[in-house]
Scaffold this active site. Structure first.
Site, PDB file in Angstrom:
ATOM      1  CD  GLU A 277      -2.806  -1.067  -0.122  1.00 18.17           C
ATOM      2  OE1 GLU A 277      -3.373  -0.004  -0.445  1.00 18.17           O
ATOM      3  OE2 GLU A 277      -2.874  -2.108  -0.824  1.00 18.17           O
ATOM      4  CD1 TRP A 280      -0.955  -0.590  -4.183  1.00 15.84           C
ATOM      5  CD2 TRP A 280      -1.274   0.482  -6.113  1.00 15.84           C
ATOM      6  NE1 TRP A 280      -1.370  -1.520  -5.107  1.00 15.84           N
ATOM      7  CE2 TRP A 280      -1.586  -0.891  -6.305  1.00 15.84           C
ATOM      8  CE3 TRP A 280      -1.408   1.348  -7.194  1.00 15.84           C
ATOM      9  CZ2 TRP A 280      -2.005  -1.404  -7.523  1.00 15.84           C
ATOM     10  CZ3 TRP A 280      -1.834   0.847  -8.422  1.00 15.84           C
ATOM     11  CH2 TRP A 280      -2.131  -0.513  -8.580  1.00 15.84           C
ATOM     12  CD1 TRP A 308     -17.212  11.386 -20.327  1.00 17.79           C
ATOM     13  CD2 TRP A 308     -17.704   9.834 -18.799  1.00 17.79           C
ATOM     14  NE1 TRP A 308     -16.026  10.820 -19.911  1.00 17.79           N
ATOM     15  CE2 TRP A 308     -16.294   9.863 -18.979  1.00 17.79           C
ATOM     16  CE3 TRP A 308     -18.244   8.931 -17.888  1.00 17.79           C
ATOM     17  CZ2 TRP A 308     -15.433   9.041 -18.258  1.00 17.79           C
ATOM     18  CZ3 TRP A 308     -17.384   8.105 -17.173  1.00 17.79           C
ATOM     19  CH2 TRP A 308     -16.004   8.164 -17.366  1.00 17.79           C
ATOM     20  CG  ASN A 344      -8.526   1.835  -0.819  1.00 17.39           C
ATOM     21  OD1 ASN A 344      -8.421   2.865  -1.476  1.00 17.39           O
ATOM     22  ND2 ASN A 344      -8.166   0.645  -1.301  1.00 17.39           N
ATOM     23  CD1 TRP A 362     -12.364   9.876 -15.828  1.00 17.56           C
ATOM     24  CD2 TRP A 362     -11.114  10.888 -14.275  1.00 17.56           C
ATOM     25  NE1 TRP A 362     -11.297  10.463 -16.469  1.00 17.56           N
ATOM     26  CE2 TRP A 362     -10.511  11.095 -15.544  1.00 17.56           C
ATOM     27  CE3 TRP A 362     -10.504  11.424 -13.149  1.00 17.56           C
ATOM     28  CZ2 TRP A 362      -9.335  11.823 -15.713  1.00 17.56           C
ATOM     29  CZ3 TRP A 362      -9.324  12.153 -13.297  1.00 17.56           C
ATOM     30  CH2 TRP A 362      -8.753  12.346 -14.575  1.00 17.56           C
ATOM     31  CD1 TRP A 385     -10.838   9.975  -7.584  1.00 15.76           C
ATOM     32  CD2 TRP A 385     -12.642   9.236  -8.669  1.00 15.76           C
ATOM     33  NE1 TRP A 385     -11.904  10.105  -6.736  1.00 15.76           N
ATOM     34  CE2 TRP A 385     -13.023   9.666  -7.375  1.00 15.76           C
ATOM     35  CE3 TRP A 385     -13.616   8.735  -9.529  1.00 15.76           C
ATOM     36  CZ2 TRP A 385     -14.348   9.584  -6.932  1.00 15.76           C
ATOM     37  CZ3 TRP A 385     -14.935   8.659  -9.088  1.00 15.76           C
ATOM     38  CH2 TRP A 385     -15.288   9.082  -7.806  1.00 15.76           C
TER      39      TRP A 385
END
Length: 482
Positions: A277, A280, A308, A344, A362, A385
């Site tokens: 983590e 990331w 969209w 998360n 997004w 995102w």
């Protein structure tokens, strides 16, 4: 003033393991701990309301720590950090300016400009790495290019973890130059004018000491269950260190060192998952540095043509307020509004619902998270995102559309998380807590729940909207990717 150094604090609001502080102290008879509030320099990503709340309390905590060591924090504000630094240099005669580097594109450009200007006027400038294990550009492919897949990036990075000697907190700090004054913290107007922050205050303790309390609590009590617990929003299974890391109240090197001090094997679970983590976070900064357009633009260029849905703001507002009629999504958005944080696993579900079931861009979700998260971080927010939307580096395949019912039943099986944040559903049995619209009328009556009055019906059908999202993806997937 001979041998005075300026320590320019930014998002490194700690005294332990602070290489800029260590550099500023070397040979200095006077130290100027300086924070410059200049949010316009971060435009268009100036800190949101939740971040400003955290910053206020973190600066107050840092000032208390400095005062305890014989110094204090000098606060300044202005639209141009260079001008502020030049004024402080003129007032103190400081010869050196030290800072820990930031890696957002606007910050990199600003710091480069400041360094050139200060050096040309005779000042010495020193930038150091105090916020990451690896700065962007340190971990590259065999072709000396950026990684776009996390697993490959982290395999190389984990094999090169830096040594862990941690820079200790000084026992005392040099005095400030005489008669140097700064602003009162209230002048920065970081606190909300309308008091909505009670939930934040109840949930968090900003500052270096708060960071370490959270870290020790996690490492000593919850790390052992991390592999299973980190996906359970109904349990306190995650570290909740993300805002402390973002503001630099604790460093990733300190966390790495704390694991080793406890004799924990970094190559085995659960430490390997926790380190991943942190990885990331490193990867997110790596990507932002090489692809600086991605906070606004999809990395996969096919998504520039993605169809969209048009929205008059009604569906977006329902999502923001946790009134979509989908319990796990609504619980997450309400947790976010109240505490400035969202689990998360639920972030992924909520983001998937916005971008795929509602088929809204997004960027709208990223902006909402930016304003409401206490851990709002441009690199992490962008990566997260774009990953869920399917348009970023190492993105989830587009057909991976999170089903909020199944996600709730798997990771909140007793409905405790939903019941906490959606109390109007509290009396529903577990069988229907994640799908109240499917409950028989008599059960709704027994739960004293009327859909459409007490809790909304779903604003979109999950099955139909999933099919529409996949059809939209089919319309662009054969174009050339970025």
């Amino acid at each position: 003033m001979a041998d005075a150094s300026i320590l320019w604090f930014r998002r490194d609001l700690r005294l332990g393991d602070n290489p800029a502080l260590a550099g500023a102290l070397a040979g200095a008879t006077h130290l100027v701990p300086l924070y410059i509030h200049s949010p316009t320099e971060d435009h268009p990503w100036s800190p949101g309301a939740a971040s400003r709340w955290w910053l206020h309390h973190s600066l107050a905590a840092l000032d208390r720590r400095l005062t305890g060591l014989g110094s204090r924090l000098i606060l300044a504000q202005g639209e141009d950090s260079l001008q502020v630094l030049q004024k402080v240099i003129a007032a103190t005669g400081a010869r050196r300016v030290h800072w820990n580097r930031l890696h957002e594109p606007t910050s990199v450009a600003r710091d480069r400009h400041i360094e050139q200007a200060l050096r040309s006027s005779g000042s010495e400038c020193f930038g150091t790495n105090g916020n990451l294990l690896f700065e962007p550009g340190e971990i590259l492919t065999a072709q000396k290019g950026p990684y776009r897949v996390f697993s490959a990036y982290w395999r190389r990075a984990i094999a090169q973890l830096p040594p862990t000697p941690i820079i200790p907190i000084p026992s005392q700090l040099p005095p400030l130059p005489p008669e140097l004054t700064g602003l009162d913290l209230s002048t920065l107007r970081l606190q909300p004018r309308i008091r909505w922050d009670t939930g934040l205050a109840d949930a968090w303790t900003p500052g270096e000491e708060g960071a370490w309390r959270a870290a020790r609590d996690f490492l000593d009590r919850r790390l052992v269950q991390y592999v299973e617990g980190r996906d359970r929003p109904d349990h306190r299974g995650t570290s909740r260190l993300s805002p402390h890391l973002h503001f630099g109240e604790i460093s990733p090197r300190q966390l790495l060192g704390a694991l080793l001090e406890r004799g924990i094997d970094l190559d085995r679970e659960p430490a390997a998952s926790f380190l991943r983590e942190l990885g990331w976070r490193e990867f997110a900064h790596h990507l932002l540095a090489f692809f600086p357009q991605t906070p606004e633009t999809p990395l996969d260029r096919r998504f520039a043509a993605f169809p969209w849905c048009h929205d008059d703001g009604t569906r977006l507002h329902a999502w923001q307020q946790g009134r979509t009629g989908i319990p796990l999504v609504d619980a997450g958005l309400r947790e976010l509004w109240t505490t400035g944080w969202m689990h998360n696993r639920v972030r992924m579900v909520a983001a998937s619902f916005l971008t795929k079931n509602l088929r809204l861009p997004w960027q709208l979700g990223a902006r909402w998270f930016w304003d409401t998260l206490v851990d709002a971080d441009l690199a992490n927010n962008t990566l997260g995102w774009q990953w869920v939307a399917g348009c970023g580096a190492d993105a989830a395949p587009f057909f991976r559309i999170f089903n909020p019912i199944r996600q709730g039943e798997r990771f909140d099986p007793s409905g405790d998380y939903v019941r906490r944040w959606c109390p109007e559903l509290a009396r529903l049995p577990d069988t229907y807590i994640h799908r109240p619209w499917m409950a028989p009328r008599e059960l709704l009556s027994q739960a004293d729940l009327e859909l459409g009055r007490d809790y909304p019906r779903p604003i979109v059908d999950l099955t139909t909207s999933r099919a529409a999202a996949l059809a939209a993806w089919s319309a662009i997937k054969d174009a050339g990717a970025g």
